[in-house]
Design an enzyme around this catalytic site. Sequence first.
Site, mmCIF file in Angstrom:
data_model
loop_
_atom_site.group_PDB
_atom_site.id
_atom_site.type_symbol
_atom_site.label_atom_id
_atom_site.label_comp_id
_atom_site.label_asym_id
_atom_site.label_seq_id
_atom_site.Cartn_x
_atom_site.Cartn_y
_atom_site.Cartn_z
ATOM 1 N N ASP A 1 50.215 38.526 41.207
ATOM 2 C CA ASP A 1 49.608 37.931 40.006
ATOM 3 C C ASP A 1 50.056 38.690 38.757
ATOM 4 O OD1 ASP A 1 48.137 35.923 38.802
ATOM 5 O OD2 ASP A 1 46.254 37.023 38.842
ATOM 6 N N PHE B 1 42.664 38.653 29.707
ATOM 7 C CA PHE B 1 42.657 38.828 31.146
ATOM 8 C C PHE B 1 44.078 39.077 31.640
ATOM 9 C CE2 PHE B 1 39.029 35.952 30.372
ATOM 10 C CZ PHE B 1 38.018 36.603 31.070
ATOM 11 N N GLY B 2 44.231 39.961 32.632
ATOM 12 C CA GLY B 2 45.528 40.070 33.288
ATOM 13 C C GLY B 2 46.013 41.481 33.504
#
Length: 419
Positions: free
Chosen positions: A307, A325-326
Amino acid sequence: MNILLKSVTIVNENTKNLHLKKRDILIKNGVIDAIETNIEPSSKTKVIDIKNLHVSLGWFDSGVSFGEPGYEERETIENGLLTAAKSGFTDVILNTSSHPTPDSSSDIVYLKSAAKDQLTSLHPLGNLTVKGEGEVLAELYDMKNAGALGFYDYKHPMSNANLLKIALQYAQNFEALVFSFPMDKSISGKGIVNEGISSTKLGLKGIPALAEELQIARDLFILEYTGGKLFIPTISTASSVKLIADAKKKGLQVYCSVAAHNLVITDTALEDFDTQYKVMPPLRTAADTKALQKGLKSGTIDFVTSDHTPLNIELKHVEFDNADFGSIGLESTFGMLNQLFGHEGAIGLLTKGRSLFGINEPELKVGQPANLSLFTTDDEYKFSEDQIFSSSKNSIAIDEQMKGKVVGTIANNQIVLNA
Protein backbone atom coordinates in the site's frame (compact mmCIF):
# COMPACT_ATOMS: atom_id res chain seq x y z
CA MET A 1 25.07 -9.35 -19.77
CA ASN A 2 26.04 -12.57 -17.96
CA ILE A 3 25.37 -12.99 -14.23
CA LEU A 4 26.36 -15.85 -11.96
CA LEU A 5 24.64 -16.29 -8.61
CA LYS A 6 26.99 -18.41 -6.47
CA SER A 7 25.71 -20.85 -3.87
CA VAL A 8 22.26 -19.32 -3.51
CA THR A 9 19.44 -21.01 -1.61
CA ILE A 10 16.43 -21.35 -3.91
CA VAL A 11 13.04 -20.64 -2.33
CA ASN A 12 10.45 -21.89 -4.80
CA GLU A 13 7.86 -24.49 -3.80
CA ASN A 14 6.86 -24.92 -7.47
CA THR A 15 10.14 -26.72 -8.17
CA LYS A 16 10.33 -29.36 -5.44
CA ASN A 17 13.70 -30.68 -6.63
CA LEU A 18 15.28 -27.25 -6.09
CA HIS A 19 13.28 -25.85 -3.17
CA LEU A 20 15.62 -24.87 -0.29
CA LYS A 21 18.61 -26.31 -2.17
CA LYS A 22 21.88 -24.42 -2.70
CA ARG A 23 22.78 -24.01 -6.36
CA ASP A 24 24.71 -21.80 -8.76
CA ILE A 25 22.50 -20.01 -11.29
CA LEU A 26 23.92 -18.68 -14.55
CA ILE A 27 21.97 -16.01 -16.42
CA LYS A 28 22.89 -15.06 -19.98
CA ASN A 29 21.27 -12.10 -21.71
CA GLY A 30 18.36 -12.12 -19.29
CA VAL A 31 17.62 -15.86 -19.60
CA ILE A 32 18.40 -18.59 -17.06
CA ASP A 33 21.10 -20.64 -18.81
CA ALA A 34 22.05 -23.18 -16.13
CA ILE A 35 21.22 -24.25 -12.57
CA GLU A 36 23.98 -26.49 -11.23
CA THR A 37 25.80 -27.45 -8.04
CA ASN A 38 28.87 -25.60 -9.28
CA ILE A 39 29.39 -23.33 -12.28
CA GLU A 40 32.75 -21.74 -13.09
CA PRO A 41 32.40 -18.15 -14.30
CA SER A 42 33.90 -16.87 -17.51
CA SER A 43 35.89 -13.64 -17.57
CA LYS A 44 32.89 -11.59 -18.76
CA THR A 45 30.49 -12.75 -16.04
CA LYS A 46 29.32 -10.66 -13.10
CA VAL A 47 29.58 -12.92 -10.03
CA ILE A 48 27.32 -12.37 -7.02
CA ASP A 49 28.59 -14.30 -4.02
CA ILE A 50 27.03 -13.16 -0.74
CA LYS A 51 26.72 -15.08 2.53
CA ASN A 52 23.19 -16.40 3.22
CA LEU A 53 21.98 -15.23 -0.22
CA HIS A 54 18.55 -16.58 -1.18
CA VAL A 55 16.69 -16.31 -4.46
CA SER A 56 13.02 -16.59 -5.37
CA LEU A 57 10.78 -15.67 -8.24
CA GLY A 58 10.36 -11.91 -8.50
CA TRP A 59 7.88 -10.39 -6.06
CA PHE A 60 4.53 -8.89 -6.99
CA ASP A 61 2.63 -6.01 -5.35
CA SER A 62 -1.08 -5.61 -6.13
CA GLY A 63 -1.32 -1.94 -5.15
CA VAL A 64 1.27 0.87 -5.12
CA SER A 65 0.99 4.62 -5.63
CA PHE A 66 3.56 6.97 -7.12
CA GLY A 67 3.09 10.67 -7.80
CA GLU A 68 3.48 11.09 -11.54
CA PRO A 69 1.66 12.72 -13.22
CA GLY A 70 0.78 15.69 -11.03
CA TYR A 71 2.64 14.90 -7.82
CA GLU A 72 6.16 14.29 -9.06
CA GLU A 73 7.59 15.84 -5.89
CA ARG A 74 6.23 12.83 -4.00
CA GLU A 75 7.57 10.19 -6.40
CA THR A 76 8.23 9.92 -10.11
CA ILE A 77 7.43 6.72 -11.96
CA GLU A 78 11.14 6.21 -12.65
CA ASN A 79 12.21 6.50 -9.01
CA GLY A 80 9.16 4.62 -7.83
CA LEU A 81 10.06 1.65 -10.02
CA LEU A 82 13.70 1.84 -8.91
CA THR A 83 12.47 1.80 -5.30
CA ALA A 84 10.34 -1.24 -6.10
CA ALA A 85 13.33 -3.00 -7.69
CA LYS A 86 15.55 -2.27 -4.69
CA SER A 87 12.76 -3.57 -2.46
CA GLY A 88 12.53 -6.90 -4.29
CA PHE A 89 9.51 -6.28 -6.54
CA THR A 90 9.65 -7.05 -10.25
CA ASP A 91 5.95 -6.38 -11.00
CA VAL A 92 3.67 -3.76 -9.44
CA ILE A 93 0.06 -2.72 -10.00
CA LEU A 94 -0.22 1.08 -10.07
CA ASN A 95 -3.16 2.68 -8.25
CA THR A 96 -5.17 5.56 -9.70
CA SER A 97 -3.79 8.17 -7.31
CA SER A 98 -2.20 10.65 -9.71
CA HIS A 99 -3.51 14.06 -10.80
CA PRO A 100 -5.24 13.86 -13.16
CA THR A 101 -6.33 10.32 -12.48
CA PRO A 102 -6.26 7.89 -15.44
CA ASP A 103 -9.76 7.56 -16.86
CA SER A 104 -9.08 7.27 -20.60
CA SER A 105 -7.06 5.04 -22.90
CA SER A 106 -4.54 7.82 -23.55
CA ASP A 107 -3.83 8.08 -19.82
CA ILE A 108 -3.06 4.36 -19.67
CA VAL A 109 -0.79 4.63 -22.71
CA TYR A 110 1.09 7.50 -21.03
CA LEU A 111 1.69 5.50 -17.83
CA LYS A 112 2.95 2.46 -19.71
CA SER A 113 5.20 4.62 -21.86
CA ALA A 114 6.64 6.40 -18.80
CA ALA A 115 7.54 3.02 -17.29
CA LYS A 116 9.11 1.57 -20.43
CA ASP A 117 12.52 -0.16 -20.22
CA GLN A 118 12.59 -0.33 -16.41
CA LEU A 119 13.59 -3.45 -14.49
CA THR A 120 10.32 -3.50 -12.56
CA SER A 121 7.26 -3.77 -14.79
CA LEU A 122 4.42 -1.34 -14.12
CA HIS A 123 0.81 -2.48 -14.71
CA PRO A 124 -1.66 0.42 -14.44
CA LEU A 125 -5.22 0.42 -13.17
CA GLY A 126 -7.77 2.81 -14.65
CA ASN A 127 -10.46 4.78 -12.85
CA LEU A 128 -13.78 3.02 -12.42
CA THR A 129 -15.59 6.35 -12.79
CA VAL A 130 -14.74 9.62 -14.53
CA LYS A 131 -12.23 11.55 -12.39
CA GLY A 132 -12.87 9.02 -9.62
CA GLU A 133 -15.95 11.01 -8.62
CA GLY A 134 -18.31 8.01 -8.46
CA GLU A 135 -20.93 9.45 -10.79
CA VAL A 136 -20.34 8.18 -14.35
CA LEU A 137 -18.47 5.07 -15.49
CA ALA A 138 -15.15 5.79 -17.18
CA GLU A 139 -14.04 4.37 -20.56
CA LEU A 140 -13.52 0.88 -19.15
CA TYR A 141 -13.38 -1.06 -22.42
CA ASP A 142 -11.01 1.38 -24.11
CA MET A 143 -8.72 1.44 -21.08
CA LYS A 144 -8.72 -2.35 -20.92
CA ASN A 145 -7.60 -2.46 -24.57
CA ALA A 146 -4.87 0.08 -23.79
CA GLY A 147 -3.48 -2.09 -20.98
CA ALA A 148 -5.42 -1.31 -17.78
CA LEU A 149 -5.60 -4.44 -15.62
CA GLY A 150 -8.55 -3.36 -13.49
CA PHE A 151 -10.67 -0.38 -12.48
CA TYR A 152 -10.47 1.43 -9.16
CA ASP A 153 -11.36 4.84 -7.76
CA TYR A 154 -8.40 4.80 -5.37
CA LYS A 155 -9.51 4.94 -1.70
CA HIS A 156 -12.85 6.44 -2.76
CA PRO A 157 -15.81 4.26 -1.77
CA MET A 158 -18.49 3.62 -4.37
CA SER A 159 -21.52 5.13 -2.62
CA ASN A 160 -23.84 4.53 -5.58
CA ALA A 161 -24.77 0.85 -5.28
CA ASN A 162 -26.52 0.82 -8.65
CA LEU A 163 -23.42 2.14 -10.42
CA LEU A 164 -21.35 -0.68 -8.90
CA LYS A 165 -23.99 -3.14 -10.09
CA ILE A 166 -23.80 -1.77 -13.64
CA ALA A 167 -19.99 -1.78 -13.56
CA LEU A 168 -19.87 -5.45 -12.55
CA GLN A 169 -22.37 -6.38 -15.24
CA TYR A 170 -20.63 -4.39 -17.97
CA ALA A 171 -17.11 -5.52 -17.03
CA GLN A 172 -18.04 -9.18 -17.53
CA ASN A 173 -18.14 -8.55 -21.30
CA PHE A 174 -14.35 -8.23 -21.34
CA GLU A 175 -13.32 -10.17 -18.21
CA ALA A 176 -12.39 -7.04 -16.26
CA LEU A 177 -11.68 -6.77 -12.54
CA VAL A 178 -13.71 -4.18 -10.63
CA PHE A 179 -12.32 -2.71 -7.39
CA SER A 180 -14.46 -1.35 -4.56
CA PHE A 181 -12.86 0.35 -1.56
CA PRO A 182 -14.47 -0.96 1.65
CA MET A 183 -15.78 2.09 3.49
CA ASP A 184 -19.30 3.33 4.12
CA LYS A 185 -18.81 7.11 4.36
CA SER A 186 -22.16 7.62 6.06
CA ILE A 187 -20.80 5.56 8.97
CA SER A 188 -17.14 6.65 8.93
CA GLY A 189 -18.05 10.34 8.68
CA LYS A 190 -15.09 12.52 9.62
CA GLY A 191 -13.32 9.74 11.50
CA ILE A 192 -9.55 9.47 11.19
CA VAL A 193 -8.56 6.46 13.36
CA ASN A 194 -10.11 3.20 14.50
CA GLU A 195 -13.07 3.73 16.81
CA GLY A 196 -12.24 2.05 20.10
CA ILE A 197 -10.37 2.42 23.36
CA SER A 198 -7.40 4.24 21.81
CA SER A 199 -9.52 6.81 19.93
CA THR A 200 -11.52 7.52 23.08
CA LYS A 201 -8.40 7.97 25.22
CA LEU A 202 -6.80 10.27 22.65
CA GLY A 203 -9.92 12.25 21.79
CA LEU A 204 -9.65 11.46 18.07
CA LYS A 205 -12.67 10.92 15.83
CA GLY A 206 -13.19 7.22 15.23
CA ILE A 207 -13.98 5.07 12.19
CA PRO A 208 -15.99 2.03 13.34
CA ALA A 209 -15.13 -1.40 11.95
CA LEU A 210 -18.80 -1.39 10.98
CA ALA A 211 -18.09 1.18 8.25
CA GLU A 212 -15.86 -1.29 6.44
CA GLU A 213 -18.00 -4.34 7.07
CA LEU A 214 -21.28 -2.76 5.93
CA GLN A 215 -19.72 -1.76 2.62
CA ILE A 216 -18.26 -5.23 2.09
CA ALA A 217 -21.59 -6.90 2.91
CA ARG A 218 -23.37 -4.62 0.43
CA ASP A 219 -20.82 -5.22 -2.29
CA LEU A 220 -20.99 -8.99 -1.82
CA PHE A 221 -24.78 -8.94 -2.15
CA ILE A 222 -24.39 -6.98 -5.40
CA LEU A 223 -21.73 -9.39 -6.65
CA GLU A 224 -23.97 -12.38 -5.90
CA TYR A 225 -26.70 -10.71 -7.97
CA THR A 226 -24.54 -9.65 -10.92
CA GLY A 227 -21.69 -12.13 -11.13
CA GLY A 228 -18.33 -10.86 -12.32
CA LYS A 229 -15.02 -10.31 -10.53
CA LEU A 230 -14.78 -8.04 -7.50
CA PHE A 231 -11.55 -6.96 -5.79
CA ILE A 232 -11.80 -5.49 -2.28
CA PRO A 233 -8.48 -3.76 -1.50
CA THR A 234 -6.90 -3.40 1.94
CA ILE A 235 -9.38 -4.94 4.36
CA SER A 236 -8.61 -4.38 8.03
CA THR A 237 -11.11 -6.06 10.37
CA ALA A 238 -11.82 -9.56 11.66
CA SER A 239 -15.44 -9.50 10.49
CA SER A 240 -14.32 -8.48 6.99
CA VAL A 241 -12.26 -11.68 6.80
CA LYS A 242 -15.30 -13.75 7.78
CA LEU A 243 -17.59 -12.02 5.28
CA ILE A 244 -15.18 -12.70 2.43
CA ALA A 245 -14.55 -16.28 3.54
CA ASP A 246 -18.29 -16.96 3.49
CA ALA A 247 -18.62 -15.38 0.03
CA LYS A 248 -15.81 -17.54 -1.35
CA LYS A 249 -17.53 -20.65 0.02
CA LYS A 250 -20.56 -19.65 -2.04
CA GLY A 251 -18.37 -19.62 -5.14
CA LEU A 252 -18.33 -15.85 -5.67
CA GLN A 253 -15.35 -14.44 -7.55
CA VAL A 254 -14.22 -12.07 -4.82
CA TYR A 255 -10.60 -11.25 -4.08
CA CYS A 256 -9.02 -9.05 -1.43
CA SER A 257 -5.77 -7.68 -0.09
CA VAL A 258 -4.38 -6.47 3.21
CA ALA A 259 -1.73 -3.81 3.78
CA ALA A 260 1.43 -5.20 5.41
CA HIS A 261 1.31 -2.66 8.23
CA ASN A 262 -2.24 -3.71 9.19
CA LEU A 263 -0.85 -7.17 9.91
CA VAL A 264 1.69 -5.90 12.41
CA ILE A 265 0.84 -2.50 13.91
CA THR A 266 -2.23 -1.78 16.05
CA ASP A 267 -4.01 1.41 17.05
CA THR A 268 -2.08 1.50 20.34
CA ALA A 269 0.77 3.03 18.27
CA LEU A 270 -1.27 6.26 18.05
CA GLU A 271 -0.50 7.31 21.63
CA ASP A 272 2.20 9.79 20.59
CA PHE A 273 -0.01 11.37 17.88
CA ASP A 274 2.64 10.49 15.27
CA THR A 275 1.06 11.20 11.87
CA GLN A 276 3.11 8.44 10.24
CA TYR A 277 0.52 6.09 11.79
CA LYS A 278 -2.37 7.85 10.09
CA VAL A 279 -3.33 5.45 7.31
CA MET A 280 -6.46 4.38 5.45
CA PRO A 281 -7.89 1.94 6.38
CA PRO A 282 -6.89 2.85 9.95
CA LEU A 283 -4.79 0.71 12.24
CA ARG A 284 -7.13 -1.63 14.12
CA THR A 285 -6.93 -3.81 17.26
CA ALA A 286 -4.72 -6.79 18.11
CA ALA A 287 -7.73 -9.07 17.56
CA ASP A 288 -8.07 -7.69 14.02
CA THR A 289 -4.37 -8.20 13.19
CA LYS A 290 -4.55 -11.81 14.38
CA ALA A 291 -7.66 -12.44 12.26
CA LEU A 292 -5.95 -10.89 9.22
CA GLN A 293 -2.90 -13.11 9.71
CA LYS A 294 -5.14 -16.19 9.93
CA GLY A 295 -7.02 -15.02 6.83
CA LEU A 296 -3.77 -14.98 4.88
CA LYS A 297 -2.78 -18.44 6.06
CA SER A 298 -6.19 -19.87 5.16
CA GLY A 299 -6.20 -18.26 1.71
CA THR A 300 -9.24 -16.06 2.41
CA ILE A 301 -7.03 -12.99 1.88
CA ASP A 302 -5.40 -13.26 -1.54
CA PHE A 303 -2.67 -10.62 -1.41
CA VAL A 304 -0.42 -8.68 0.91
CA THR A 305 0.27 -5.22 -0.48
CA SER A 306 2.76 -2.58 0.61
CA ASP A 307 0.00 0.00 0.00
CA HIS A 308 2.94 2.26 -0.87
CA THR A 309 1.72 5.89 -0.68
CA PRO A 310 4.44 8.58 -0.90
CA LEU A 311 3.51 11.96 0.59
CA ASN A 312 5.63 15.09 0.78
CA ILE A 313 6.64 16.33 4.20
CA GLU A 314 4.14 19.18 4.55
CA LEU A 315 1.25 16.70 4.29
CA LYS A 316 2.50 14.75 7.30
CA HIS A 317 4.32 17.21 9.56
CA VAL A 318 1.12 18.92 10.70
CA GLU A 319 -1.50 18.36 13.41
CA PHE A 320 -2.89 14.83 13.40
CA ASP A 321 -6.37 15.94 12.31
CA ASN A 322 -4.94 17.78 9.29
CA ALA A 323 -2.40 15.20 8.12
CA ASP A 324 -3.03 13.12 5.00
CA PHE A 325 -3.58 9.38 5.19
CA GLY A 326 -0.83 7.11 3.90
CA SER A 327 2.60 5.53 4.31
CA ILE A 328 5.31 4.27 2.01
CA GLY A 329 5.82 0.54 2.33
CA LEU A 330 7.77 -1.07 -0.52
CA GLU A 331 11.04 -1.00 1.42
CA SER A 332 9.65 -2.53 4.62
CA THR A 333 7.18 -5.17 3.39
CA PHE A 334 9.59 -8.10 3.15
CA GLY A 335 11.16 -7.40 6.55
CA MET A 336 7.72 -7.28 8.17
CA LEU A 337 6.46 -10.46 6.50
CA ASN A 338 9.67 -12.41 7.15
CA GLN A 339 9.52 -11.42 10.82
CA LEU A 340 5.89 -12.52 10.99
CA PHE A 341 5.68 -15.66 8.82
CA GLY A 342 9.28 -16.76 8.20
CA HIS A 343 10.95 -16.55 4.82
CA GLU A 344 9.07 -19.44 3.18
CA GLY A 345 5.72 -17.98 4.21
CA ALA A 346 6.76 -14.47 3.20
CA ILE A 347 7.96 -15.58 -0.25
CA GLY A 348 4.77 -17.55 -0.81
CA LEU A 349 2.77 -14.38 -0.22
CA LEU A 350 5.03 -12.11 -2.26
CA THR A 351 5.16 -14.27 -5.38
CA LYS A 352 1.49 -15.19 -5.77
CA GLY A 353 -1.29 -13.52 -7.70
CA ARG A 354 -0.09 -12.31 -11.07
CA SER A 355 -2.46 -14.62 -12.93
CA LEU A 356 -5.55 -12.89 -11.52
CA PHE A 357 -4.48 -9.75 -13.39
CA GLY A 358 -3.48 -11.60 -16.56
CA ILE A 359 0.24 -11.11 -15.92
CA ASN A 360 2.50 -13.98 -16.96
CA GLU A 361 3.74 -16.00 -14.00
CA PRO A 362 7.56 -16.29 -14.13
CA GLU A 363 9.28 -19.65 -13.79
CA LEU A 364 12.57 -20.48 -12.15
CA LYS A 365 14.00 -22.96 -14.63
CA VAL A 366 16.50 -23.19 -17.45
CA GLY A 367 15.40 -21.49 -20.64
CA GLN A 368 13.05 -19.04 -18.93
CA PRO A 369 13.59 -15.26 -18.59
CA ALA A 370 15.19 -14.42 -15.26
CA ASN A 371 12.62 -12.73 -13.02
CA LEU A 372 14.22 -13.04 -9.60
CA SER A 373 14.43 -11.43 -6.17
CA LEU A 374 17.61 -11.72 -4.10
CA PHE A 375 17.51 -11.52 -0.30
CA THR A 376 18.95 -12.67 3.02
CA THR A 377 16.79 -14.17 5.75
CA ASP A 378 18.53 -13.82 9.11
CA ASP A 379 19.56 -10.16 9.47
CA GLU A 380 17.67 -8.64 12.41
CA TYR A 381 17.39 -4.87 12.72
CA LYS A 382 15.10 -1.95 13.36
CA PHE A 383 13.87 -0.27 10.21
CA SER A 384 15.26 3.24 9.81
CA GLU A 385 15.31 6.08 7.31
CA ASP A 386 18.60 4.69 5.97
CA GLN A 387 16.61 1.84 4.40
CA ILE A 388 14.27 4.20 2.50
CA PHE A 389 14.80 4.62 -1.25
CA SER A 390 11.62 6.62 -1.95
CA SER A 391 11.66 10.36 -2.58
CA SER A 392 9.15 10.73 0.27
CA LYS A 393 10.04 9.49 3.76
CA ASN A 394 6.60 9.02 5.34
CA SER A 395 7.12 5.49 6.66
CA ILE A 396 4.92 3.84 9.27
CA ALA A 397 7.65 1.20 9.71
CA ILE A 398 10.32 3.40 11.31
CA ASP A 399 11.69 1.59 14.41
CA GLU A 400 9.72 -1.58 13.63
CA GLN A 401 11.64 -4.82 14.15
CA MET A 402 12.57 -6.44 10.84
CA LYS A 403 14.17 -9.69 9.75
CA GLY A 404 15.93 -10.27 6.44
CA LYS A 405 17.14 -7.79 3.85
CA VAL A 406 16.61 -7.38 0.12
CA VAL A 407 19.85 -7.63 -1.87
CA GLY A 408 18.37 -6.78 -5.28
CA THR A 409 16.41 -7.95 -8.30
CA ILE A 410 16.97 -9.33 -11.78
CA ALA A 411 14.37 -8.91 -14.53
CA ASN A 412 13.99 -7.61 -18.08
CA ASN A 413 17.71 -8.34 -18.68
CA GLN A 414 18.67 -5.85 -15.96
CA ILE A 415 20.01 -6.10 -12.44
CA VAL A 416 19.63 -3.73 -9.48
CA LEU A 417 21.64 -4.34 -6.32
CA ASN A 418 21.54 -2.52 -2.98
CA ALA A 419 25.18 -3.22 -2.10
